[in-house]
Design an enzyme around this catalytic site. Structure first.
Site, PDB file in Angstrom:
ATOM      1  N   HIS A 147       7.493  26.431  14.752  1.00 48.82           N
ATOM      2  CA  HIS A 147       7.085  25.040  14.928  1.00 48.82           C
ATOM      3  C   HIS A 147       8.312  24.155  15.047  1.00 48.82           C
ATOM      4  O   HIS A 147       9.358  24.430  14.478  1.00 48.82           O
ATOM      5  CB  HIS A 147       6.164  24.556  13.800  1.00 48.82           C
ATOM      6  N   HIS A 166       9.520  20.192  14.615  1.00 45.02           N
ATOM      7  CA  HIS A 166       9.222  18.880  14.040  1.00 45.02           C
ATOM      8  C   HIS A 166       9.749  17.818  15.004  1.00 45.02           C
ATOM      9  O   HIS A 166      10.907  17.862  15.407  1.00 45.02           O
ATOM     10  CB  HIS A 166       9.939  18.694  12.694  1.00 45.02           C
TER      11      HIS A 166
END
Length: 144
Positions: free
Chosen positions: A106, A108
């Site tokens: 992931h 951010h």
């Protein structure tokens, strides 16, 4: 899609992808999903994930990583617009020693304002109505 070694298909982001857990989605297509972090470091803090089951940057296919980067850029531009940000912080962590907490790749994307510090990681759960409003602002900015 075949999961990479060490990938846990029960991680929280995999469960969000399968619709088993809710998320404040701001973008979704056949290869990626972007949704708000429930413990944002700044308003508009968004996570961009591949739909491919990759643990992190060390095992994701290059084309899937490139696609996530493309969506992260779109979300960054929308975050600047939606939140009147002065800048964007992009973060990506790999393995526990590198600061990774959820073991599904992931990125951010965090809108920033000059002179405003980020909250510590995972420090404060945001209210659902605030997240819903922030998600709507980002979706509107992404729509143009």
């Amino acid at each position: 899609m075949t999961a990479t070694p060490g990938y846990d298909p029960q991680n929280i982001f995999a469960r969000i992808l399968r619709g088993e857990l809710p998320a404040h989605k701001v973008y979704e297509d056949d290869k990626a999903l972007a949704f708000l972090d429930i413990m944002p470091r700044c308003p508009g803090h968004t996570l961009v994930i591949p739909k491919a089951p990759a643990r992190n940057i060390l095992d994701i296919a290059p084309e899937d990583l490139a696609y996530v980067a493309t969506i992260a850029k779109k979300v960054a531009i929308a975050g600047m617009k939606a939140f009147g940000a002065d800048g964007i912080t992009i973060q990506q962590f790999n393995e526990e020693a590198g600061g990774q907490v959820v073991f599904h790749l992931h990125v951010h994307v965090i809108p920033r304002h000059s002179g405003m510090p980020m909250k510590p990681p995972a420090s404060e759960m945001e209210k659902p109505d605030v997240l819903a409003a922030h998600a709507e602002r980002l979706r509107a900015a992404l729509a143009g």
